[in-house]
Design a protein around this motif. Structure first.
Motif, PDB file in Angstrom:
ATOM      1  N   PHE A 114       0.834  -1.202   0.000  1.00 33.07           N
ATOM      2  CA  PHE A 114       0.000   0.000   0.000  1.00 33.07           C
ATOM      3  C   PHE A 114       0.869   1.253   0.000  1.00 33.07           C
ATOM      4  O   PHE A 114       0.572   2.225  -0.702  1.00 33.07           O
ATOM      5  CB  PHE A 114      -0.923   0.004   1.227  1.00 33.07           C
ATOM      6  N   GLY A 115       1.956   1.232   0.772  1.00 34.41           N
ATOM      7  CA  GLY A 115       2.870   2.382   0.762  1.00 34.41           C
ATOM      8  C   GLY A 115       3.342   2.683  -0.645  1.00 34.41           C
ATOM      9  O   GLY A 115       3.370   3.841  -1.084  1.00 34.41           O
ATOM     10  N   ALA A 116       3.676   1.625  -1.382  1.00 37.17           N
ATOM     11  CA  ALA A 116       4.163   1.805  -2.759  1.00 37.17           C
ATOM     12  C   ALA A 116       3.039   2.270  -3.681  1.00 37.17           C
ATOM     13  O   ALA A 116       3.237   3.144  -4.528  1.00 37.17           O
ATOM     14  CB  ALA A 116       4.781   0.496  -3.261  1.00 37.17           C
ATOM     15  N   VAL A 117       1.855   1.712  -3.509  1.00 37.87           N
ATOM     16  CA  VAL A 117       0.706   2.122  -4.323  1.00 37.87           C
ATOM     17  C   VAL A 117       0.354   3.583  -4.018  1.00 37.87           C
ATOM     18  O   VAL A 117       0.132   4.392  -4.924  1.00 37.87           O
ATOM     19  CB  VAL A 117      -0.516   1.205  -4.059  1.00 37.87           C
ATOM     20  N   ALA A 118       0.329   3.934  -2.719  1.00 37.59           N
ATOM     21  CA  ALA A 118      -0.014   5.303  -2.304  1.00 37.59           C
ATOM     22  C   ALA A 118       1.035   6.291  -2.810  1.00 37.59           C
ATOM     23  O   ALA A 118       0.718   7.448  -3.084  1.00 37.59           O
ATOM     24  CB  ALA A 118      -0.139   5.380  -0.787  1.00 37.59           C
ATOM     25  N   ALA A 119       2.279   5.835  -2.937  1.00 35.52           N
ATOM     26  CA  ALA A 119       3.347   6.706  -3.446  1.00 35.52           C
ATOM     27  C   ALA A 119       3.407   6.675  -4.974  1.00 35.52           C
ATOM     28  O   ALA A 119       4.320   7.234  -5.572  1.00 35.52           O
ATOM     29  CB  ALA A 119       4.697   6.288  -2.848  1.00 35.52           C
ATOM     30  N   LYS A 170       9.779  -2.843  -6.369  1.00 35.94           N
ATOM     31  CA  LYS A 170      10.405  -3.643  -7.429  1.00 35.94           C
ATOM     32  C   LYS A 170       9.314  -4.325  -8.279  1.00 35.94           C
ATOM     33  O   LYS A 170       9.347  -4.271  -9.517  1.00 35.94           O
ATOM     34  CB  LYS A 170      11.317  -4.693  -6.773  1.00 35.94           C
ATOM     35  N   GLN A 171       8.363  -4.957  -7.615  1.00 38.52           N
ATOM     36  CA  GLN A 171       7.273  -5.642  -8.331  1.00 38.52           C
ATOM     37  C   GLN A 171       6.464  -4.671  -9.182  1.00 38.52           C
ATOM     38  O   GLN A 171       5.961  -5.034 -10.241  1.00 38.52           O
ATOM     39  CB  GLN A 171       6.323  -6.323  -7.322  1.00 38.52           C
ATOM     40  N   LEU A 172       6.313  -3.439  -8.673  1.00 42.68           N
ATOM     41  CA  LEU A 172       5.492  -2.455  -9.383  1.00 42.68           C
ATOM     42  C   LEU A 172       6.276  -1.733 -10.472  1.00 42.68           C
ATOM     43  O   LEU A 172       5.774  -0.803 -11.095  1.00 42.68           O
ATOM     44  CB  LEU A 172       4.877  -1.463  -8.386  1.00 42.68           C
ATOM     45  N   GLY A 173       7.527  -2.143 -10.675  1.00 44.33           N
ATOM     46  CA  GLY A 173       8.269  -1.674 -11.845  1.00 44.33           C
ATOM     47  C   GLY A 173       9.152  -0.464 -11.652  1.00 44.33           C
ATOM     48  O   GLY A 173       9.603   0.131 -12.634  1.00 44.33           O
ATOM     49  N   ALA A 174       9.414  -0.076 -10.405  1.00 49.88           N
ATOM     50  CA  ALA A 174      10.259   1.106 -10.167  1.00 49.88           C
ATOM     51  C   ALA A 174      11.608   0.951 -10.859  1.00 49.88           C
ATOM     52  O   ALA A 174      12.155  -0.146 -10.937  1.00 49.88           O
ATOM     53  CB  ALA A 174      10.467   1.313  -8.671  1.00 49.88           C
ATOM     54  N   GLU A 175      12.129   2.068 -11.346  1.00 48.97           N
ATOM     55  CA  GLU A 175      13.413   2.029 -12.051  1.00 48.97           C
ATOM     56  C   GLU A 175      14.569   2.016 -11.058  1.00 48.97           C
ATOM     57  O   GLU A 175      15.561   1.325 -11.251  1.00 48.97           O
ATOM     58  CB  GLU A 175      13.513   3.270 -12.948  1.00 48.97           C
ATOM     59  N   ARG A 176      14.409   2.812 -10.006  1.00 53.77           N
ATOM     60  CA  ARG A 176      15.495   2.956  -9.035  1.00 53.77           C
ATOM     61  C   ARG A 176      14.866   2.968  -7.650  1.00 53.77           C
ATOM     62  O   ARG A 176      13.842   3.638  -7.445  1.00 53.77           O
ATOM     63  CB  ARG A 176      16.183   4.289  -9.310  1.00 53.77           C
ATOM     64  N   ILE A 177      15.471   2.235  -6.729  1.00 56.77           N
ATOM     65  CA  ILE A 177      14.895   2.140  -5.383  1.00 56.77           C
ATOM     66  C   ILE A 177      15.981   2.433  -4.352  1.00 56.77           C
ATOM     67  O   ILE A 177      16.956   1.690  -4.225  1.00 56.77           O
ATOM     68  CB  ILE A 177      14.298   0.734  -5.127  1.00 56.77           C
ATOM     69  N   ILE A 178      15.795   3.544  -3.657  1.00 61.74           N
ATOM     70  CA  ILE A 178      16.768   3.977  -2.652  1.00 61.74           C
ATOM     71  C   ILE A 178      16.268   3.540  -1.282  1.00 61.74           C
ATOM     72  O   ILE A 178      15.231   4.018  -0.811  1.00 61.74           O
ATOM     73  CB  ILE A 178      16.929   5.512  -2.669  1.00 61.74           C
TER      74      ILE A 178
END
Lengths: 340, 340
Positions: free
Chosen positions: A155-160, A185-193
């Protein structure tokens, strides 16, 4: 049955509790295969939330249905099920819009005490999702993670508004933060810090898909994220702590027009209106509507596409719940699985 | 030239100011056809914002280009132009994402004093949009409204994700709130609840497309919006005031999963983190990226599809700016147009 009860800060006891029974025709009773200790259980454990008399603990659960009420249609005795920390009818207008954790009939599972052998689940048809069959033992930690921390990170990733081409920063390296990395990662982000200063957590973050590690916190952490993003800030920032510092770190790490997804339960947070106004960020969060994601998350786990159960780095019998709380409080463990 | 200058709370004077000139090759100088007093001009006028010595006032403007710097390509002397209260290059990554009011090169127009005969506009190519020709006199108030209040109300509606099938509530009945009603109507809202206790403003709200009027404020206003929305709250709420009360009224009037678009400049606002967390709302706002909407808004005005200029219910010569501030401060006027 046996169950964990908090008596006061630092005082967790496993003791005899009354067996739950069907109280309403929409209830189910399940026998837990596994439960666990949540970062948010540490708030009362540390005295940051008030404890009013002995209270059963725990809100994360997977197990086998023992008995269902007369109105229950979607699950039956013998089913292996996963549920969320809010029971929900999954039919009201709010549920149908994807916000089951604000269901007009919602009931918190925390008060029922999921760190136990048996559990009454209200609104069973709306709340529980059955797995395709009895899971292999090695899948149980991951299915348990779906009950809260994975769904919350998701949800954090979806909300962001994480998605392809996006740079994402994650504030918080607890189980939720680490699984927010997996979700990004699953949602396809290019870069994850991933923002973490603890080596075992950094390692897991990298394993889950982080591309960069930032060890600095607060304003230094913000400066580092800006440095990594051409001075602008990340497109999406997930806040998974719930303190004033972490919220401000998240907001300030986000570029104008970017999105903050916040899932850490806010403790003593006051957001300064004028700074928020000029930050130009989108802010969204709250208790994760885990129920909405469960079918998809169970599917990913069942087909071994993701392994969120890795956040459990300590497993104990339910009887040793007190040691589980201590290990998490002292950050000796990321997350503790308890076997009833 | 003549221009309005604030000397202290309640003390507006129109006096001789130096004519602006081209300072950078990206500048333009325009001769104002009209300017106006903004609700946000009342903050320093009322002593709620500090006044540090005499300061030129005003940030809304339309007029004719007099002169351009050597790098300016998109507008030329003789063009009738509309610009926003932030100058922006319209080429940086933030501008291209639709957040020109957070442009990496942005410059506030307020400091330049748009309540005057002439104005230097920085980053003219990015900031100014020319109309298709010289506008008829009756279009000038509407074009001037596009410079801020219309664009700001529009952003409020966009930030609140207004659209077909949605129930929208608008907190604030100033020019921005009223034009947020107009924007919601244009964006296809099904139901628009205007919160206002002032009859002339209610009338204009209904004319702009409001379907319901709520006169209650604060928690009573919230209860009324819930009553009108099956107990759930509105899908989209636009906040156009900027006080603690109005922000909380907006958040509490929004259903879980709904959207608050806030465009009132926050004054003394502190948002309680835990309430926000459990509200489950989306929160977005800030200084409106008016530049992004100008081509569309100018088109709607030029083709007489909308008449936002109706918010100007008092027109005065620039020389009488002080009376214009008084009329707005005393709520005798919704918005005051000044003719240089």
């Amino acid at each position: 049955m046996r169950g964990a009860v908090i008596y006061g800060p630092g005082d967790i006891r496993v003791e005899d509790r009354e067996d739950p029974t069907i109280l309403k025709p929409t209830d189910a009773v399940i026998r837990l295969a596994a439960t666990c200790v949540c970062g948010s259980d540490l708030w009362p454990y540390r005295g940051d939330d008030e404890v009013n008399g002995p209270s059963p603990m725990g809100h994360e659960y997977v197990g086998v249905v023992e008995e269902v009420g007369s109105d229950v249609r979607n699950v039956k005795p013998g089913d292996f099920v996963v549920g969320s920390f809010f029971a929900s009818d999954n039919t009201c207008e709010i549920c149908r819009s994807g916000y089951q954790s604000s269901c007009v009939q919602r009931e918190g599972m925390g008060g029922l005490g999921c760190q136990a052998e048996l559990l009454r689940v209200p609104l069973a048809d709306g709340t529980l999702v059955a797995t395709p069959g009895m899971p292999d033992a090695d899948l149980i930690p991951s299915l348990l993670a779906a009950s809260d921390v994975l769904g919350t990170g998701w949800f954090g990733a979806v909300a962001a508004e994480v998605g392809p081409g996006k740079t994402v920063a994650v504030v918080g390296d607890g189980a939720v933060g680490l699984l927010a990395v997996l979700a990004a990662k699953q949602l396809g982000a290019e870069r994850i810090i991933a923002m973490s200063r603890h080596e075992p957590r950094q390692k897991l973050a990298l394993e889950f898909g982080a591309t960069d590690i930032v060890t600095e916190r607060g304003d230094e952490g913000v400066a580092k994220v800006k440095e990594l993003t051409g001075g602008l800030g990340a497109h999406s920032v997930i806040e998974a702590v719930g303190t004033q510092e972490s919220m401000m770190q998240a907001i300030r790490s986000t570029r104008p027009g970017g999105h903050v997804g916040y899932v850490g339960v806010a403790h003593g947070v006051e957001l300064p209106g004028l700074e928020l106004f000029f930050s130009h960020v989108h802010l969204h969060g709250g208790p994760a509507p885990v129920r909405d994601y469960l079918p998809e998350l169970i599917d990913l786990i069942w087909n071994r596409k993701i392994n969120p159960g890795k956040v459990f780095d300590l497993e104990l019998p339910l009887e040793d719940a007190a040691e589980g709380y201590r290990a998490m409080d002292e950050r000796r463990a990321i997350k503790v699985l308890l076997r009833p």
